[in-house]
Motif scaffolding. Sequence first.
Motif, mmCIF file in Angstrom:
data_model
loop_
_atom_site.group_PDB
_atom_site.id
_atom_site.type_symbol
_atom_site.label_atom_id
_atom_site.label_comp_id
_atom_site.label_asym_id
_atom_site.label_seq_id
_atom_site.Cartn_x
_atom_site.Cartn_y
_atom_site.Cartn_z
ATOM 1 N N LEU A 97 49.879 45.528 37.204
ATOM 2 C CA LEU A 97 48.822 46.534 37.104
ATOM 3 C C LEU A 97 47.556 45.979 37.716
ATOM 4 O O LEU A 97 47.196 44.826 37.471
ATOM 5 N N GLN A 98 46.899 46.773 38.524
ATOM 6 C CA GLN A 98 45.615 46.392 39.089
ATOM 7 C C GLN A 98 44.602 47.494 38.798
ATOM 8 O O GLN A 98 44.941 48.683 38.812
ATOM 9 N N GLY A 99 43.369 47.100 38.559
ATOM 10 C CA GLY A 99 42.359 48.107 38.282
ATOM 11 C C GLY A 99 40.988 47.480 38.117
ATOM 12 O O GLY A 99 40.800 46.265 38.241
ATOM 13 N N ASP A 100 40.020 48.321 37.820
ATOM 14 C CA ASP A 100 38.645 47.895 37.574
ATOM 15 C C ASP A 100 38.255 48.254 36.147
ATOM 16 O O ASP A 100 38.843 49.147 35.518
ATOM 17 N N SER A 134 37.212 43.354 38.127
ATOM 18 C CA SER A 134 38.562 43.781 38.497
ATOM 19 C C SER A 134 39.585 42.959 37.740
ATOM 20 O O SER A 134 39.317 41.819 37.344
ATOM 21 N N ILE A 135 40.784 43.548 37.537
ATOM 22 C CA ILE A 135 41.843 42.888 36.781
ATOM 23 C C ILE A 135 43.169 43.099 37.476
ATOM 24 O O ILE A 135 43.410 44.156 38.101
ATOM 25 N N HIS A 136 44.011 42.094 37.393
ATOM 26 C CA HIS A 136 45.355 42.152 37.966
ATOM 27 C C HIS A 136 46.321 41.556 36.954
ATOM 28 O O HIS A 136 46.275 40.359 36.675
ATOM 29 N N ASP A 184 38.319 39.049 37.992
ATOM 30 C CA ASP A 184 37.061 38.660 38.634
ATOM 31 C C ASP A 184 35.943 39.388 37.925
ATOM 32 O O ASP A 184 35.928 40.630 37.892
ATOM 33 N N LEU A 185 35.028 38.639 37.330
ATOM 34 C CA LEU A 185 33.916 39.249 36.603
ATOM 35 C C LEU A 185 32.749 39.504 37.549
ATOM 36 O O LEU A 185 32.266 38.588 38.210
ATOM 37 N N HIS A 186 32.314 40.758 37.607
ATOM 38 C CA HIS A 186 31.119 41.089 38.373
ATOM 39 C C HIS A 186 29.878 41.038 37.486
ATOM 40 O O HIS A 186 28.768 40.837 37.969
ATOM 41 N N ALA A 187 30.087 41.229 36.189
ATOM 42 C CA ALA A 187 28.988 41.162 35.222
ATOM 43 C C ALA A 187 29.582 40.875 33.854
ATOM 44 O O ALA A 187 30.763 41.129 33.602
ATOM 45 N N GLY A 188 28.759 40.348 32.950
ATOM 46 C CA GLY A 188 29.202 40.075 31.594
ATOM 47 C C GLY A 188 28.483 38.874 31.020
ATOM 48 O O GLY A 188 28.138 37.944 31.756
ATOM 49 N N LYS A 189 28.238 38.907 29.724
ATOM 50 C CA LYS A 189 27.555 37.800 29.059
ATOM 51 C C LYS A 189 28.283 37.415 27.794
ATOM 52 O O LYS A 189 28.828 38.264 27.074
ATOM 53 N N THR A 190 28.291 36.107 27.492
ATOM 54 C CA THR A 190 28.798 35.592 26.233
ATOM 55 C C THR A 190 27.791 34.580 25.710
ATOM 56 O O THR A 190 27.401 33.652 26.423
ATOM 57 N N ALA A 191 27.295 34.812 24.499
ATOM 58 C CA ALA A 191 26.243 33.959 23.918
ATOM 59 C C ALA A 191 25.087 33.804 24.898
ATOM 60 O O ALA A 191 24.565 32.705 25.102
#
Length: 395
Positions: A10-13, A34-36, A45-52
């Motif tokens: 499966l591939q997608g965003d 995006s995810i595969h 592949d993360l285009h954006a996102g935050k942890t702590a």
Amino acid sequence: EEVSRRRFELQGDFQAALVRYEDEWPLLLGASGSIHVAGRHTYGDLHAGKTAELDLSGAKIHVDATQSMLFLSQQHTVSADTLLTLVRQSPLQQSLSFVTPGWSAEGEVLYNAEIAIPLGSNLPPTAILQVDIDAEFDDLELAMPDYRLTWRSLAGQQRFSLPHHLEGDVSGLLFGNPVDVRTDFDPQFLRFNVAGRASALDIFRMAAIEASPVLDGEADFVGKLQLDMSEKGAAELRLSTDFEGMTVNLPAQFGKDQKERSKSVFDLAFADDYLRIDWQYKETEGWYQAANGLTERVSQGAIGVNALPLVVEPNYEGVVINGRVSKVDLADWVATDGGAAVDLPVSWQMRGLQVDDFIVDDLKFLDLELSGQGDPSSAVFQVRSADVSGSIDLS
């Protein structure tokens, strides 16, 4: 017989996603990318996102269900204080427990990180947390109030891997003077090896005692801050100096001028509720203890002159002095106003100090025992020998 294998792909965003990838780690918030999904492997592949508060944009993620592991790699620039937040809010705190809530940092850090995180329960032996980070910075400030240290304008490189393997070279400012720092480690300790320069005021602040005219000037030092990763021992800071450039305004053989060199060692132990300092300077060695925090109040201690310092009773508050000196000239220890030339900022007792030659004006007494007691406002001595017995009040 040929057997064909089938797998689901499966591939997608995705966008504005919230991801909990392991219970002990902080959530990944506001994730997009995006995810595969390919069988037991998932790539992202993360285009954006935050942890702590750590920005993970640009990170590459690989989840291997066979190994029960999540692998993350990223090259990014982040504020140093954000890295401290990640340590405090993640399992990294278990390995870096010395990073306390009081620590703070300013400045940007360029890092290249490779992180492997175990996922789920009943993990295989190979599923262990792994962190490898190469970091570079050129104007970093780090405050470590637990150890009374604030580093400024730090520039250099550091390499870190678990459990506490930190090594590299850094230069910057400490006590307002240039400093060089080299970090290294062994299985039990993390060490910061330091070469710099300190003023008398810096020494008083580090020592948790009130500033006084006893010290004046600046002197070079080398030091080693040693952190016990087993958490069984207190953090220790050893400072060595020859005091060249600093005046020690103590009477007779205990003082020194600015040019004289006198090799000395100071060991500071930072326990949870107190600071202890042991030292060796000229004919003296001793220790004292102060409540943790910038209290400038010594609770107890001991000074040995050409002798080991005495063991102090647990309930005694003050400093105990003992030992032997070759000569004491009373004129050296009396100020022009008739009081004591040195006013200790604590209560003290002198217990049987042996004096070979005790001089009062033109009189000399041999093999004398000197005892006494005092506080910041008074000083009374008792003298005793085969030829003389009496007291001296310098209050």
